[in-house]
Structure formats: C-alpha cells, structure tokens
Design a protein around this motif. Structure first.
Motif, PDB file in Angstrom:
ATOM      1  N   UNK A   1      -4.239  15.352   3.340  1.00 49.99           N
ATOM      2  CA  UNK A   1      -3.510  15.612   2.101  1.00 49.99           C
ATOM      3  C   UNK A   1      -3.387  14.307   1.317  1.00 49.99           C
ATOM      4  N   UNK A   2      -4.496  13.798   0.806  1.00 49.21           N
ATOM      5  CA  UNK A   2      -4.502  12.475   0.161  1.00 49.21           C
ATOM      6  C   UNK A   2      -3.649  12.443  -1.105  1.00 49.21           C
ATOM      7  N   UNK A   3      -2.938  11.344  -1.263  1.00 53.05           N
ATOM      8  CA  UNK A   3      -2.084  11.141  -2.438  1.00 53.05           C
ATOM      9  C   UNK A   3      -2.604   9.935  -3.207  1.00 53.05           C
ATOM     10  N   UNK A   4      -2.718  10.084  -4.518  1.00 52.16           N
ATOM     11  CA  UNK A   4      -3.105   8.970  -5.375  1.00 52.16           C
ATOM     12  C   UNK A   4      -1.931   8.622  -6.290  1.00 52.16           C
TER      13      UNK A   4
ATOM     14  N   UNK B   1       0.819  -1.213   0.000  1.00 49.41           N
ATOM     15  CA  UNK B   1       0.000   0.000   0.000  1.00 49.41           C
ATOM     16  C   UNK B   1       0.851   1.261   0.000  1.00 49.41           C
ATOM     17  N   UNK B   2       0.250   2.347  -0.459  1.00 47.13           N
ATOM     18  CA  UNK B   2       0.836   3.684  -0.369  1.00 47.13           C
ATOM     19  C   UNK B   2      -0.079   4.521   0.510  1.00 47.13           C
ATOM     20  N   UNK B   3       0.478   5.046   1.594  1.00 48.68           N
ATOM     21  CA  UNK B   3      -0.295   5.776   2.579  1.00 48.68           C
ATOM     22  C   UNK B   3       0.099   7.252   2.592  1.00 48.68           C
ATOM     23  N   UNK B   4      -0.894   8.098   2.745  1.00 50.38           N
ATOM     24  CA  UNK B   4      -0.666   9.535   2.935  1.00 50.38           C
ATOM     25  C   UNK B   4      -1.609  10.003   4.038  1.00 50.38           C
TER      26      UNK B   4
ATOM     27  N   UNK C   1      -8.943   6.993  10.364  1.00 49.17           N
ATOM     28  CA  UNK C   1      -9.402   8.328  10.008  1.00 49.17           C
ATOM     29  C   UNK C   1      -8.294   9.308   9.728  1.00 49.17           C
ATOM     30  N   UNK C   2      -7.057   8.909  10.003  1.00 56.54           N
ATOM     31  CA  UNK C   2      -5.911   9.807   9.824  1.00 56.54           C
ATOM     32  C   UNK C   2      -5.134   9.533   8.543  1.00 56.54           C
ATOM     33  N   UNK C   3      -5.354   8.376   7.936  1.00 56.83           N
ATOM     34  CA  UNK C   3      -4.569   8.003   6.759  1.00 56.83           C
ATOM     35  C   UNK C   3      -5.456   7.817   5.539  1.00 56.83           C
ATOM     36  N   UNK C   4      -4.843   8.006   4.405  1.00 59.60           N
ATOM     37  CA  UNK C   4      -5.503   7.741   3.126  1.00 59.60           C
ATOM     38  C   UNK C   4      -4.681   6.681   2.402  1.00 59.60           C
ATOM     39  N   UNK C   5      -5.356   5.649   1.906  1.00 58.12           N
ATOM     40  CA  UNK C   5      -4.692   4.585   1.157  1.00 58.12           C
ATOM     41  C   UNK C   5      -4.977   4.779  -0.323  1.00 58.12           C
ATOM     42  N   UNK C   6      -3.927   4.919  -1.103  1.00 59.44           N
ATOM     43  CA  UNK C   6      -4.086   5.139  -2.543  1.00 59.44           C
ATOM     44  C   UNK C   6      -4.859   4.002  -3.183  1.00 59.44           C
ATOM     45  N   UNK C   7      -5.752   4.356  -4.101  1.00 59.92           N
ATOM     46  CA  UNK C   7      -6.529   3.328  -4.798  1.00 59.92           C
ATOM     47  C   UNK C   7      -5.607   2.397  -5.587  1.00 59.92           C
ATOM     48  N   UNK C   8      -4.571   2.956  -6.182  1.00 59.94           N
ATOM     49  CA  UNK C   8      -3.591   2.137  -6.893  1.00 59.94           C
ATOM     50  C   UNK C   8      -2.418   1.875  -5.958  1.00 59.94           C
ATOM     51  N   UNK C   9      -2.027   0.626  -5.836  1.00 52.10           N
ATOM     52  CA  UNK C   9      -0.920   0.264  -4.953  1.00 52.10           C
ATOM     53  C   UNK C   9       0.312  -0.118  -5.769  1.00 52.10           C
ATOM     54  N   UNK C  10       1.350  -0.541  -5.078  1.00 51.73           N
ATOM     55  CA  UNK C  10       2.591  -0.906  -5.768  1.00 51.73           C
ATOM     56  C   UNK C  10       2.602  -2.352  -6.254  1.00 51.73           C
ATOM     57  N   UNK C  11       1.533  -3.068  -6.015  1.00 53.17           N
ATOM     58  CA  UNK C  11       1.458  -4.434  -6.509  1.00 53.17           C
ATOM     59  C   UNK C  11       1.002  -5.412  -5.441  1.00 53.17           C
TER      60      UNK C  11
END
Length: 256
Positions: free
Chosen positions: A123-126, A116-119, A200-210
């Motif tokens: 400040x959500x990151x995709x 996963x990629x977390x932000x 509630x503090x993190x955003x998980x990118x819809x696209x991950x690293x695999x």
C-alpha cells in the motif's frame, strides 16, 4: 642496584602515565537517540554513538576524555537551557537554530541525512505536502520535531502516534496498525543493511520531509572545545578508519 633502578624507572613511568591521564579534560557527549544506527544494543551501548566516542578518544588522547551519556530528548533541552556543558552527538542541522543561527556552537557536518516517509510496499504512500498526511494513521518519534509538519501537527490537522522506539514504529507499520511512519534515512539504511527482507516490505516516498546534516553541537561558551574537536572532524571525511565505521552501519560520507 639494577633492580632498584628498574623499579624507579617503572615508578616514574607510572607517575608520568597517571599525570598524562589526569591532564585529559573530561568532555560529556550527550545523545538522545535510542535507535539504530546510533544505538544498536542497549545492554552494551553498542552503536554509532559509542564508535564515534571511541574514535574521538583515540584522536584526542591526552587532551580530552570523551564520555558518552544517554539522556531523553526533553531532559537534554532542559540541560542546555540551564547551561550544562557538553556536546550533542549527531545533532540535526534543523534543530536548536542550526549551524547558521541560534546560540549553540556547531562543527562541520559528519554526514548527510534526511527524514523518510515509509509505508507498506503493498500500500505505497507518496507524500505530497502536509495535507496528504491528514486522516492517515501516522507514526513519529516521541520528542522529535518535524519542521515540515509542525504547523499541521500543532493545530491537530495531522495526528501522530508517538513512540520512543523506531523499531516499534516499523513493526506497527508492517502489522498494519499504522499507514505511514517517518524515520531518519540513516536508520532505514541500517535496518535494510541488517535485514535485506525489510527492503521488500516497505515503500519509501520519493518526496521526503527534508534533508539535513548531522553535526556535533556544543553548549554556548565552549568555543575552545568546539575548535579542538573541529580539527578532528574536518579530517574525518578522508580518514579510512572513520569511513569504515560509516560503512559498517550502511552509511556513506554524503547523501545516498
């Protein structure tokens, strides 16, 4: 006479139990994960690694005695290269050539995972390919490889702040010292399971690293040991005892 006979029977039982214990072959189980859910308490070695070893020892009692050993990732690579005998716990299918290639031996999958990629939720990151991480304060685990980013990281187009502790990376993200971090989904699930406030503090990118599967991986030349363990692994997915272990760590058998 009865006391003597009873003593003889007890002695015979002790000798039988000793011989039974001595017959068990010692099998070293290596792990380089010092993060939840694999390691949840460094003082007691509690976590999924220890629970898996206990499960295997129960299923293989008398045949193998599995002993857990924590080793740094770099040292593990050197040990494998020099022919040390043992198995790696929860090895991702994207390293060491994977189950379909390379020189090592693999069991069936224990469960599915992903990177996963977390932000921060504020400040959500995709993620949109490696280019989207250029110029970003990015955090990743020390000693871990990320095939999707390898070319850009090797060339310096992506700079990663490395840390040997997942919890430290998450803290740096929440304290705004990093913009994006990468963690295994199994770690994220466990952290959220134990502290619902994190969700509630993190955003998980819809696209991950695999995505990848986690297996037991054996040193080459250990076909007999791998096959014996595979007999257990092949039934774990339908074993209520193992499924209860996965649930305890916020995991399920398969991809979430």
């Amino acid at each position: 006479m009865k006391i003597v006979l009873a003593s003889i029977l007890i002695l015979m039982g002790c000798c039988r139990d000793l011989a039974y214990a001595q017959a068990a072959e010692v099998l070293t189980a290596w792990t380089y994960y010092a993060a939840p859910p694999f390691l949840t308490d460094a003082r007691s070695n509690a976590g999924l690694d220890r629970d898996l070893v206990a499960y295997l020892n129960q299923k293989l009692a008398g045949k193998y005695e599995v002993r857990l050993m924590f080793v740094p990732r770099a040292r593990l690579g050197s040990m494998l290269d020099t022919g040390a005998r043992g198995m790696v716990l929860f090895a991702p299918s994207v390293i060491f050539g994977g189950p379909a290639g390379g020189k090592y031996l693999w069991t069936s999958a224990l469960f599915d995972d992903r990177q996963d990629l977390l932000s921060r939720a504020s400040e959500p990151f995709e993620y949109d390919g490696p280019g989207s991480l250029r110029g970003i304060r990015f955090g990743a685990m020390l000693g871990h490889t990320y095939p999707a980013l390898a070319e850009d990281m090797d060339s310096g187009r992506i700079h990663a702040h490395r840390n040997n502790n997942e919890g430290a990376l998450l803290s740096m993200l929440l304290m705004q010292r990093l913009d994006v971090i990468t963690l295994a989904d199994s770690s994220v699930r466990y952290l959220v399971e134990k502290d619902a406030g994190i969700a509630g503090k993190i955003h998980v990118s819809k696209q991950n690293l695999g995505s990848y599967a986690r297996h037991l991986m054996f040193q080459q030349g250990m076909t007999r040991e791998r096959d014996d363990i595979e007999d257990v692994v092949a039934r774990m997915g339908s074993d209520p005892a193992w499924l209860a272990v996965l649930r305890a760590y916020g995991l399920t058998h398969g991809t979430r």
